[in-house]
Design a protein around this motif. Structure first.
Motif, PDB file in Angstrom:
ATOM      1  N   ASP A   1       6.501 -16.619   6.987  1.00 55.09           N
ATOM      2  CA  ASP A   1       5.617 -15.470   6.829  1.00 55.09           C
ATOM      3  C   ASP A   1       5.519 -15.083   5.358  1.00 55.09           C
ATOM      4  OD1 ASP A   1       5.381 -15.440   9.541  1.00 55.09           O
ATOM      5  OD2 ASP A   1       6.759 -13.764   9.858  1.00 55.09           O
ATOM      6  N   ALA A   2       4.371 -14.540   4.980  1.00 54.33           N
ATOM      7  CA  ALA A   2       4.188 -14.096   3.594  1.00 54.33           C
ATOM      8  C   ALA A   2       3.555 -12.710   3.542  1.00 54.33           C
ATOM      9  CB  ALA A   2       3.325 -15.103   2.829  1.00 54.33           C
ATOM     10  N   ALA A   3       3.542 -12.002   4.680  1.00 51.18           N
ATOM     11  CA  ALA A   3       2.855 -10.712   4.749  1.00 51.18           C
ATOM     12  C   ALA A   3       3.430  -9.692   3.779  1.00 51.18           C
ATOM     13  CB  ALA A   3       2.921 -10.166   6.177  1.00 51.18           C
ATOM     14  N   SER A   4       4.735  -9.729   3.565  1.00 53.22           N
ATOM     15  CA  SER A   4       5.361  -8.722   2.721  1.00 53.22           C
ATOM     16  C   SER A   4       4.789  -8.731   1.305  1.00 53.22           C
ATOM     17  CB  SER A   4       6.880  -8.935   2.669  1.00 53.22           C
ATOM     18  OG  SER A   4       7.489  -7.979   1.833  1.00 53.22           O
ATOM     19  N   TYR A   5       4.544  -9.921   0.771  1.00 54.50           N
ATOM     20  CA  TYR A   5       4.052  -9.996  -0.612  1.00 54.50           C
ATOM     21  C   TYR A   5       2.669  -9.368  -0.753  1.00 54.50           C
ATOM     22  CZ  TYR A   5       2.620 -11.757  -5.157  1.00 54.50           C
ATOM     23  OH  TYR A   5       2.167 -11.839  -6.457  1.00 54.50           O
ATOM     24  N   SER A   6       1.722  -9.748   0.101  1.00 57.91           N
ATOM     25  CA  SER A   6       0.378  -9.192  -0.026  1.00 57.91           C
ATOM     26  C   SER A   6       0.367  -7.706   0.306  1.00 57.91           C
ATOM     27  CB  SER A   6      -0.611  -9.958   0.859  1.00 57.91           C
ATOM     28  OG  SER A   6      -0.150 -10.068   2.180  1.00 57.91           O
ATOM     29  N   ASN A   7       1.287  -7.258   1.157  1.00 58.20           N
ATOM     30  CA  ASN A   7       1.373  -5.836   1.478  1.00 58.20           C
ATOM     31  C   ASN A   7       1.881  -5.028   0.291  1.00 58.20           C
ATOM     32  OD1 ASN A   7       1.208  -3.524   3.101  1.00 58.20           O
ATOM     33  ND2 ASN A   7       3.293  -3.771   3.854  1.00 58.20           N
ATOM     34  N   ILE A   8       2.940  -5.505  -0.365  1.00 57.80           N
ATOM     35  CA  ILE A   8       3.429  -4.753  -1.527  1.00 57.80           C
ATOM     36  C   ILE A   8       2.430  -4.845  -2.676  1.00 57.80           C
ATOM     37  CG2 ILE A   8       5.831  -5.111  -0.856  1.00 57.80           C
ATOM     38  CD1 ILE A   8       6.082  -7.031  -3.239  1.00 57.80           C
ATOM     39  N   ARG A   9       1.672  -5.937  -2.742  1.00 57.31           N
ATOM     40  CA  ARG A   9       0.609  -6.022  -3.749  1.00 57.31           C
ATOM     41  C   ARG A   9      -0.398  -4.898  -3.530  1.00 57.31           C
ATOM     42  NH1 ARG A   9      -2.267 -11.511  -3.405  1.00 57.31           N
ATOM     43  NH2 ARG A   9      -3.180 -10.620  -1.510  1.00 57.31           N
ATOM     44  N   ARG A  10      -0.716  -4.644  -2.251  1.00 63.67           N
ATOM     45  CA  ARG A  10      -1.632  -3.559  -1.926  1.00 63.67           C
ATOM     46  C   ARG A  10      -1.115  -2.215  -2.437  1.00 63.67           C
ATOM     47  NH1 ARG A  10      -0.829   0.368   2.691  1.00 63.67           N
ATOM     48  NH2 ARG A  10      -0.020  -1.403   3.859  1.00 63.67           N
ATOM     49  N   PHE A  11       0.168  -1.929  -2.206  1.00 56.91           N
ATOM     50  CA  PHE A  11       0.747  -0.671  -2.683  1.00 56.91           C
ATOM     51  C   PHE A  11       0.678  -0.569  -4.205  1.00 56.91           C
ATOM     52  CE2 PHE A  11       2.872  -0.520   1.497  1.00 56.91           C
ATOM     53  CZ  PHE A  11       2.694   0.826   1.809  1.00 56.91           C
ATOM     54  N   ILE A  12       1.153  -1.598  -4.882  1.00 52.21           N
ATOM     55  CA  ILE A  12       1.224  -1.556  -6.352  1.00 52.21           C
ATOM     56  C   ILE A  12      -0.169  -1.497  -6.951  1.00 52.21           C
ATOM     57  CG2 ILE A  12       1.954  -2.851  -8.393  1.00 52.21           C
ATOM     58  CD1 ILE A  12       4.275  -3.949  -6.648  1.00 52.21           C
ATOM     59  N   ASN A  13      -1.102  -2.211  -6.360  1.00 53.18           N
ATOM     60  CA  ASN A  13      -2.470  -2.237  -6.865  1.00 53.18           C
ATOM     61  C   ASN A  13      -3.150  -0.887  -6.703  1.00 53.18           C
ATOM     62  OD1 ASN A  13      -4.331  -3.874  -8.194  1.00 53.18           O
ATOM     63  ND2 ASN A  13      -5.449  -4.299  -6.315  1.00 53.18           N
ATOM     64  N   GLN A  14      -2.588  -0.031  -5.842  1.00 52.77           N
ATOM     65  CA  GLN A  14      -3.146   1.292  -5.621  1.00 52.77           C
ATOM     66  C   GLN A  14      -2.336   2.386  -6.311  1.00 52.77           C
ATOM     67  OE1 GLN A  14      -3.197   1.247  -1.371  1.00 52.77           O
ATOM     68  NE2 GLN A  14      -4.889  -0.195  -1.261  1.00 52.77           N
ATOM     69  N   GLY A  15      -1.381   1.977  -7.129  1.00 57.14           N
ATOM     70  CA  GLY A  15      -0.721   2.948  -7.981  1.00 57.14           C
ATOM     71  C   GLY A  15       0.578   3.521  -7.483  1.00 57.14           C
ATOM     72  N   GLN A  16       1.262   2.850  -6.552  1.00 58.21           N
ATOM     73  CA  GLN A  16       2.560   3.338  -6.119  1.00 58.21           C
ATOM     74  C   GLN A  16       3.454   2.160  -5.748  1.00 58.21           C
ATOM     75  OE1 GLN A  16       2.204   5.810  -2.634  1.00 58.21           O
ATOM     76  NE2 GLN A  16       0.915   4.363  -1.532  1.00 58.21           N
ATOM     77  N   LEU A  17       4.746   2.354  -5.914  1.00 58.26           N
ATOM     78  CA  LEU A  17       5.686   1.326  -5.521  1.00 58.26           C
ATOM     79  C   LEU A  17       5.806   1.314  -3.996  1.00 58.26           C
ATOM     80  CD1 LEU A  17       8.465   1.854  -8.222  1.00 58.26           C
ATOM     81  CD2 LEU A  17       6.677   0.113  -8.174  1.00 58.26           C
ATOM     82  N   PRO A  18       6.052   0.158  -3.404  1.00 55.23           N
ATOM     83  CA  PRO A  18       6.086   0.068  -1.937  1.00 55.23           C
ATOM     84  C   PRO A  18       7.338   0.709  -1.367  1.00 55.23           C
ATOM     85  CG  PRO A  18       6.769  -2.008  -2.893  1.00 55.23           C
ATOM     86  CD  PRO A  18       6.314  -1.149  -4.043  1.00 55.23           C
ATOM     87  N   PRO A  19       7.315   1.098  -0.087  1.00 52.05           N
ATOM     88  CA  PRO A  19       8.548   1.552   0.559  1.00 52.05           C
ATOM     89  C   PRO A  19       9.554   0.408   0.569  1.00 52.05           C
ATOM     90  CG  PRO A  19       6.800   1.243   2.173  1.00 52.05           C
ATOM     91  CD  PRO A  19       6.163   1.124   0.834  1.00 52.05           C
TER      92      PRO A  19
END
Length: 563
Positions: A124-142
Motif C-alpha cells: 500500500d502507498a496511501a499514507s504517502y499521498s495522504n500526507i502529501r495532501r495535508f502538507i500541500n494544504q498547509g498543515q502537518l499530517p496527524p
C-alpha cells in the motif's frame, strides 16, 4: 422635545452604521482558530487565500479541516504545484470525520530474548499521498496518518528483476544508520517481475463507486470520474467492466461490458451524480454477485471500491464486511480500495478491507496520482503474482544485540505464523517493489537505547562466532491460485559499507524513513533532521524520470517551513 428626538435619531443611525460596518468585515477564523500570517517560505502555496495557522492536524475524528484541491490538475506541472483555490461546501467545513488507527512505533528488541522478527509485506502507498495532501494544504499530517512502510514503498527502487521461475528477486544491503551513527541500517528489497499490459490476463472488473451526498465535492466524485476514464482508456477488447453504485441503496448502472465498447462505459461514467446516504455494505454484496457471475477462470477478477469514507447504511460492522471479503477472496475475487477527498476518510477501515481482500489501498489526491495508480502501475494494481508473502528474520546474537523494524506496525505476525499457510499475509503485484528497513545495534556497541534484559539461558545453543552473517532473511509466498507456500532463504553479511558509499536505493529509502520519523516524532528518531533528509534525498535522486523523488524533496522543504 424636538431636540431630544433629533438626538435619539442620530444615535440610532450611528448604531445602525456601526453594525453595518462590523458585518462587512471579512471572517478570518474557522471554529475559533486564529488566522495565520501569509506563508512566505513556501512559494508554491502563496496563491491560496488566507488559511488557518499552520499546525499539525489533530488525530482521529478531530482532524483539522484540510482544504479542498482541484480534481483535474494541470498535467504538465509538478505534482505539488497542483493546489488550486479553496473549494469547500458548508457541510465539509462544519464536519470532519477522518479517522486513523493508532499504531505506536516498533520498539527495539533484544536479540537474546527475541531472535526472530516476522511480518507481512505491505505494498500500500496511501499514507504517502495522504500526507502529501495535508502538507500541500498547509498543515502537518496527524501522527497516525504517517505509516513509514507506505511512505517508503510509494517509490520504486533499482532492484534487479527476478530470473528463472521466481516471481520476485531479493536484495539486501547494510550500512550506517543516518540518525544514529552507532547503529546499522539493513535494507531488504523485493522486486516482482514486470508484465506488459498487453500480456496481462483478461480482466473481470467491477467498479464499486460511492455516489452518496458526501461525494459531491470536486476532489471526490468529479476526480473519481476523471480517474476512471484513464483506466478505461487502457482496457483491451478481452477485458470486461461493470459499474455498481451505492448511495441510499445500491444498483447496477453498467452491466459487464467489453473494453471494446469504451463509449458505452464513458457514457455510464458521465451520468454518475452524488446524492443520498451510503449503503456500502449492500453495494459490496451486489458487486461480488456481478463478479461471480462473470468469473474468469484464468483471468483477473477484482472489485475496485472507490469512496471518500465509511459505510453508514446497511452492512456496517467491520466484522461483517471482513467475513464477506475473506470468503470472496478464497474464491479468487480480490479487492482494491481507492480513497478520495477530505473530511470523511476512514483510513483504517479502508486499509483493512484492502488487506483482507488480497488487494491494495491507494489514496487519490489528484489526477496524476490516479494516472500513477491506474495506468503506470496498472499491472501492480490489478494483477497479483504472489500472495501471502511473509518475511522472517533471524538475528545472530554474536553480531547483533538489538534491532527494530521500521514501520509495518500493523503487519506484524507471530513467529509461528510464518510456517502457517492458513495465515493471511500481503500480496505482490506485477512490477511492484517492496522495501523493509531494520535498524540494528551491533554487539559490543554502547548504545543509548535501553534494551529489555533477560537472564542468560543455560541450555540454549550459542551461534558460532565464526559466522560473518548478521542475520538470515526467510520468505514464504504462494502462487496466486495455490494453497501451499514456498520458502526462500538469504543470508546477510555486514561488509562495512559507509553511508556515503551506499547505493542510492538505501540512501533514498533512509531519507524517506527519516522524514516519516520526524513527522511521527518517533522516540527513536535520534539526530534526524529535515536538513539531513534533504541532503541525502538530493544525493540519491537518480534519473527520476517520473519526478516522484523531486516531488518528495519539495514536500520535505514545505514541511520544514511548516514545522
Amino acid at each position: 422635545m424636538n431636540h431630544l428626538h433629533s438626538s435619539l435619531a442620530l444615535l440610532g443611525m450611528a448604531v445602525l452604521l456601526g453594525n453595518l460596518v462590523a458585518c462587512s468585515q471579512p471572517e478570518t477564523t474557522i471554529s475559533g482558530s486564529a488566522p495565520a500570517a501569509a506563508d512566505r517560505t513556501a512559494p508554491e502555496l502563496h496563491q491560496q487565500p488566507p488559511r488557518l495557522a499552520l499546525k499539525r492536524a489533530a488525530p482521529k475524528n478531530s482532524v483539522s479541516r484540510p482544504l479542498a484541491t482541484s480534481p483535474v490538475a494541470n498535467m504538465g506541472t509538478p505534482l505539488l504545484n497542483q493546489t488550486s483555490s479553496i473549494q469547500q461546501s458548508d457541510r465539509s467545513l462544519s464536519q470532519n470525520r477522518e479517522g486513523y488507527k493508532h499504531n505506536g512505533d516498533n520498539p527495539f528488541q533484544s536479540v537474546s530474548a527475541n531472535p526472530l522478527s516476522t511480518f507481512s509485506i505491505d505494498v500500500d502507498a496511501a499514507s504517502y499521498s495522504n500526507i502529501r495532501r495535508f502538507i500541500n494544504q498547509g498543515q502537518l499530517p496527524p501522527v497516525d496518518a504517517v505509516r513509514l512502510e507506505e511512505m517508503i514503498n510509494y517509490f520504486s527502487y533499482d532492484y534487479p528483476l527476478p530470473d528463472g521461475d521466481k516471481p520476485f528477486s531479493v536484495t539486501t544491503e547494510v550500512s550506517d544508520a543516518p540518525w544514529n551513527p552507532k547503529h546499522k541500517l539493513v535494507q531488504i528489497g523485493l522486486q516482482s517481475k514486470q508484465i506488459s499490459t498487453e500480456n496481462l490476463p483478461a480482466n473481470n472488473l467491477v467498479f464499486l463507486l460511492d455516489v452518496s451526498g458526501s461525494m459531491e465535492d470536486p476532489n471526490k466524485l468529479p476526480l473519481l470520474k476523471s480517474a476512471l476514464r484513464l483506466l478505461v482508456n487502457e482496457l483491451r477488447d478481452s477485458d470486461k467492466v461493470a459499474i455498481v453504485v451505492y448511495a441510499g441503496n445500491a444498483g447496477l448502472v453498467l452491466p459487464p461490458t467489453p473494453g471494446s465498447q469504451k463509449d458505452k462505459i464513458f457514457d455510464a461514467i458521465e451520468q454518475l451524480a452524488a446524492g443520498g446516504s451510503t449503503a456500502g455494505g449492500e453495494g459490496i454484496q451486489l458487486a461480488y454477485k456481478i463478479a461471480r457471475e462473470n468469473f474468469l477462470q484464468s483471468g483477473n477478477n477484482r472489485i475496485i471500491l472507490a469512496t471518500d469514507g465509511d459505510f453508514n447504511v446497511g452492512v456496517t460492522s467491520d466484522e461483517e464486511l471482513v467475513r464477506l471479503i475473506e470468503k470472496e477472496r478464497e474464491q479468487g475475487i480480490f479487492l482494491t480500495v481507492l480513497g478520495f477527498g477530505t473530511g470523511n476518510l476512514q483510513d483504517a477501515k479502508m486499509e483493512q478491507l484492502a488487506d483482507k481482500g488480497n488487494g491494495n489501498y491507494a489514496y487519490i489526491d489528484n489526477l496524476l496520482e490516479a494516472k500513477k495508480v491506474l495506468v503506470k502501475e496498472m499491472g501492480a494494481t490489478l494483477l497479483t503474482i504472489a500472495k501471502d508473502v511473509k518475511i522472517q528474520v533471524e538475528f545472530n546474537p554474536t553480531k547483533v544485540q538489538g534491532y527494530r523494524l521500521i514501520g509495518y506496525e500493523n503487519r506484524l505476525l507471530a513467529d509461528r505464523d510464518f510456517n502457517d499457510d492458513k495465515k493471511d499475509a500481503g500480496e505482490l503485484g506485477a512490477g511492484h517493489s517492496v522495501t523493509a528497513l531494520y535498524e540494528i545495534i551491533p554487539t559490543g556497541v554502547k548504545s543509548d537505547v535501553p534494551l529489555p534484559r533477560i537472564d542468560s539461558l543455560k541450555y540454549q545453543q550459542k551461534s558460532l562466532s565464526s559466522h560473518d552473517e548478521i542475520m538470515q532473511v526467510k520468505l514464504r509466498y504462494k502462487q496466486p491460485q495455490a494453497s501451499t507456500s514456498q520458502l526462500l532463504t538469504y543470508p546477510v553479511v555486514d561488509r562495512g559499507v559507509k553511508l556515503n558509499e551506499a547505493t542510492t536505493n538505501l540512501k533514498f529509502a533512509s531519507a524517506v524513513a527519516e522524514f516519516g520519523m520526524i513527522l511521527r516524532n518517533s522516540p527513536d528518531k535520534g539526530t534526524a533532521s529535515f536538513d539531513g533528509v534533504l541532503q541525502r534525498a538530493r544525493q540519491s535522486q537518480g534519473r527520476d524520470l517520473d519526478g516522484y523523488r523531486a516531488e518528495f524533496i519539495r514536500l520535505v522543504e514545505k514541511s520544514k517551513a511548516l514545522k
